[in-house]
Design a protein around this motif. Structure first.
Motif, PDB file in Angstrom:
ATOM      1  N   UNK A  38       0.843  -1.213   0.000  1.00 25.96           N
ATOM      2  CA  UNK A  38       0.000   0.000   0.000  1.00 25.96           C
ATOM      3  C   UNK A  38       0.874   1.257   0.000  1.00 25.96           C
ATOM      4  N   UNK A  39       1.905   1.267   0.844  1.00 22.07           N
ATOM      5  CA  UNK A  39       2.800   2.430   0.904  1.00 22.07           C
ATOM      6  C   UNK A  39       3.536   2.617  -0.423  1.00 22.07           C
ATOM      7  N   UNK A  40       3.943   1.505  -1.048  1.00 21.03           N
ATOM      8  CA  UNK A  40       4.620   1.588  -2.343  1.00 21.03           C
ATOM      9  C   UNK A  40       3.701   2.189  -3.404  1.00 21.03           C
ATOM     10  N   UNK A  41       2.465   1.738  -3.476  1.00 22.16           N
ATOM     11  CA  UNK A  41       1.514   2.234  -4.488  1.00 22.16           C
ATOM     12  C   UNK A  41       1.264   3.725  -4.288  1.00 22.16           C
ATOM     13  N   UNK A  42       1.055   4.138  -3.044  1.00 18.34           N
ATOM     14  CA  UNK A  42       0.842   5.567  -2.759  1.00 18.34           C
ATOM     15  C   UNK A  42       2.096   6.373  -3.126  1.00 18.34           C
ATOM     16  N   UNK A  43       3.266   5.822  -2.814  1.00 17.18           N
ATOM     17  CA  UNK A  43       4.534   6.495  -3.136  1.00 17.18           C
ATOM     18  C   UNK A  43       4.692   6.676  -4.642  1.00 17.18           C
ATOM     19  N   UNK A  44       4.377   5.637  -5.408  1.00 16.56           N
ATOM     20  CA  UNK A  44       4.465   5.732  -6.864  1.00 16.56           C
ATOM     21  C   UNK A  44       3.488   6.779  -7.400  1.00 16.56           C
ATOM     22  N   UNK A  45       2.304   6.819  -6.832  1.00 12.62           N
ATOM     23  CA  UNK A  45       1.308   7.807  -7.254  1.00 12.62           C
ATOM     24  C   UNK A  45       1.840   9.224  -7.038  1.00 12.62           C
ATOM     25  N   UNK A  56       7.362  11.574  -0.519  1.00 13.07           N
ATOM     26  CA  UNK A  56       7.147  10.123  -0.471  1.00 13.07           C
ATOM     27  C   UNK A  56       7.634   9.538   0.856  1.00 13.07           C
ATOM     28  N   UNK A  57       8.819   9.925   1.270  1.00 13.60           N
ATOM     29  CA  UNK A  57       9.390   9.411   2.524  1.00 13.60           C
ATOM     30  C   UNK A  57       8.551   9.869   3.721  1.00 13.60           C
ATOM     31  N   UNK A  58       8.171  11.146   3.715  1.00  9.76           N
ATOM     32  CA  UNK A  58       7.339  11.678   4.806  1.00  9.76           C
ATOM     33  C   UNK A  58       6.003  10.951   4.864  1.00  9.76           C
ATOM     34  N   UNK A  59       5.393  10.772   3.700  1.00  8.91           N
ATOM     35  CA  UNK A  59       4.108  10.077   3.635  1.00  8.91           C
ATOM     36  C   UNK A  59       4.244   8.634   4.105  1.00  8.91           C
ATOM     37  N   UNK A  60       5.351   7.965   3.731  1.00 13.03           N
ATOM     38  CA  UNK A  60       5.573   6.584   4.131  1.00 13.03           C
ATOM     39  C   UNK A  60       5.646   6.442   5.646  1.00 13.03           C
TER      40      UNK A  60
END
Length: 528
Positions: free
Chosen positions: A177-184, A209-213
């Motif tokens: 899930x974190x990967x998909x959001x990061x790619x988006x 991306x890192x902060x969101x993760x």
């Protein structure tokens, strides 16, 4: 104005923004390469700090970023096992640095210019593909292979492709899930409308991306989606400054005179220098301003970095294409971005290791997958295919060689194909042949090219042996500047053979000055 002579602070905002991205990419690579090398984790971080700050200051490369070398991981691992003590291995790293400085003084940096462009582009594409493939398991939460490993055969017993099958049994939903959001987020940040918004020109997508993760994973806390510390960045954490200093390992100066240490040091110097020169060439090709890095200065910079790294417990350093390309893709303009990435590494290890250890590896996988894709864009394959077989074949051989073996073997395979192509073209075109007929007499004219080397022997012999008897033949050397003695010998043999085949031989242009004296051959043809 020469952009290399302008102040490195002229593009401070761009370089600061790029340095953050390079820093985020560097952290897991430093740790992963140390792990793959069988060395203390801190040794990778030390090499990253010195590669950024010290090598960055001395280097003449505008966009190259140095750090621990993934391509040396196998050599380092076996060397540590052989020497049985890390401080003794560090002595070999110091020796490698001394040798690199001597190579720079001896102007050995020119070696890097002898690699064909198709091979360099193949190296970039191969590394891009490997990064892409190697990060897919990390994207789904399977982290058996250390970050930074570029070898086909992995430390976990799998290879690059079998790992993609094995990971299917270990997919973690939270990481995915974190990967998909990061790619988006990363794809969104690449959209033209996002680049027009001022704040998004400064705040890079990878930082978001890192902060969101980190935030998303904290929200997952207490659920089955939560990613534990085994799937996060794992910087060494020191409780006090004294503990931090104790993480450094000093080299053993007394080991520098040992024969086995010197041999390992020389091996690291040669392989590391070659990888650096290849990376320099590749980075210069990616540079939008097409600046040229002084390669001898780069060897001296790398040597200085390796001496310091070895002295205080760091791994061997080379210029690294993954970091350099991330720097370029993130808008870096000068070497200030490389220096600041090293400063960020140093400050973060001292002050905020706990925060960095909250970063999910799946977030970083998204960043690296984008970096890998940009290195191996489909448009580059189309461009190389359109350039013809002479470019496309060594390009593809290099790619396949690197993917299925390692960096140096792949480069050597591509270079070998390039050399065979040179031999083939030398065999085909050392001269031009024209034929005419004068009153029933066949007349042949061989116009020799500007340079004939021993590589042309096969073609010259093949042609001469099939010339018809009873004809007039003119061999025109008027355009030739260099003719190898082996070719002269072949022509002299043909002169003697022509008498027995009723061939009327005329040699033109042999009375002028050549790099090789030809007067004797000319004299021998007088009176024929």
């Amino acid at each position: 104005m020469d952009s290399n002579k302008t102040s490195i602070f002229n593009n401070f905002k761009s370089d600061l923004s790029a340095s953050v991205v390079v820093f985020l990419v560097a952290v897991p690579l430093c740790l992963g390469i140390a792990l793959a090398s069988g060395a203390p984790l801190m040794s990778g971080v030390i090499a990253g700090i010195i590669g950024g700050i010290i090598v960055g200051l001395i280097s003449g490369s505008a966009l190259g970023v140095s750090g621990p070398a993934a391509g040396l991981a196998v050599i380092v691992f076996s060397a540590i096992q052989e020497l049985e003590a890390f401080p003794i291995f560090l002595a070999a790293v110091v020796i490698s640095g001394i040798i690199q400085i001597l190579l720079g003084i001896a102007r050995a940096g020119i070696i890097g210019y002898y690699f064909p462009s198709a091979v360099i582009k193949g190296m970039l594409s191969a590394i891009g593909i490997i990064i892409f493939l190697k990060q897919i398991p990390h994207a789904v939460g399977y982290d058996a292979d250390p970050e930074g490993d570029l070898e086909f055969m992995q430390p976990d017993g799998e290879n690059t492709f079998s790992e993609l099958i094995t990971m299917m049994d270990y997919i973690q939903e939270g990481a995915l899930i974190i990967f998909v959001i990061s790619m988006f987020i990363l794809i969104l940040w690449e959209r033209p409308f996002m680049k027009k918004i001022k704040i998004f020109q400064v705040v890079q997508g990878p930082l978001v991306v890192v902060t969101a993760g980190i935030i998303i994973n904290q929200l997952f806390s207490g659920s089955s989606l939560y990613i534990d510390e085994t799937h996060m960045v794992s910087l060494p954490v020191a409780g006090t400054f004294t503990e931090f200093i104790n993480q450094f390992t000093l080299f053993d100066p007394s080991a520098m005179l040992r024969k086995d240490v010197i041999i390992i040091g020389a091996t690291i110097a040669v392989v590391g220098s070659l990888e650096t020169l290849l990376c320099v060439e590749a980075t210069d090709k990616l540079d939008p301003q097409k600046r040229i890095t002084p390669t001898n200065q780069e060897l001296i910079a790398q040597g200085t970095g390796n001496i310091l790294s070895g002295m205080i417990g760091g791994l061997p350093i080379t210029q690294v294409i993954v970091r350099s390309s991330a720097n370029i893709q993130s808008g870096g303009k000068s070497k200030l971005s490389a220096i600041m990435h090293g400063i960020l590494l140093l400050v973060s290890v001292i002050s905020i290791p706990h925060v960095l250890n909250l970063i999910p590896l799946s977030s970083l996988a998204a960043i690296l997958i984008v970096v890998g894709y940009k290195l191996a864009k489909p448009s580059l394959f189309k461009q190389m295919f359109a350039a013809g077989k002479s470019e496309f074949i060594p390009f593809m051989v290099t790619i396949l060689g690197i993917i299925f073996t390692d960096l140096l073997i792949g480069i050597l395979l591509g270079l070998t194909v390039g050399i065979f192509q040179i031999l083939y073209h030398n065999f085909k075109k050392p001269y031009a042949v024209t034929t005419s007929n004068d009153n029933g007499t066949t007349k042949l004219r061989l116009e020799l090219s500007e340079n004939l080397t021993f590589l042309n022997k096969a073609s010259i012999i093949e042609t001469i042996s099939h010339l018809p008897d009873d004809c007039d033949i003119t061999i025109d050397a008027s355009r030739s500047h260099f003719i190898h003695p082996d070719i002269l010998e072949i022509l002299d043999d043909f002169r003697q053979n022509a008498e027995y085949r009723n061939i009327n031989l005329e040699l033109v242009g042999l009375d002028k000055e050549h790099e090789n004296p030809m007067s004797e051959l000319k004299k021998a043809t007088k009176g024929m």
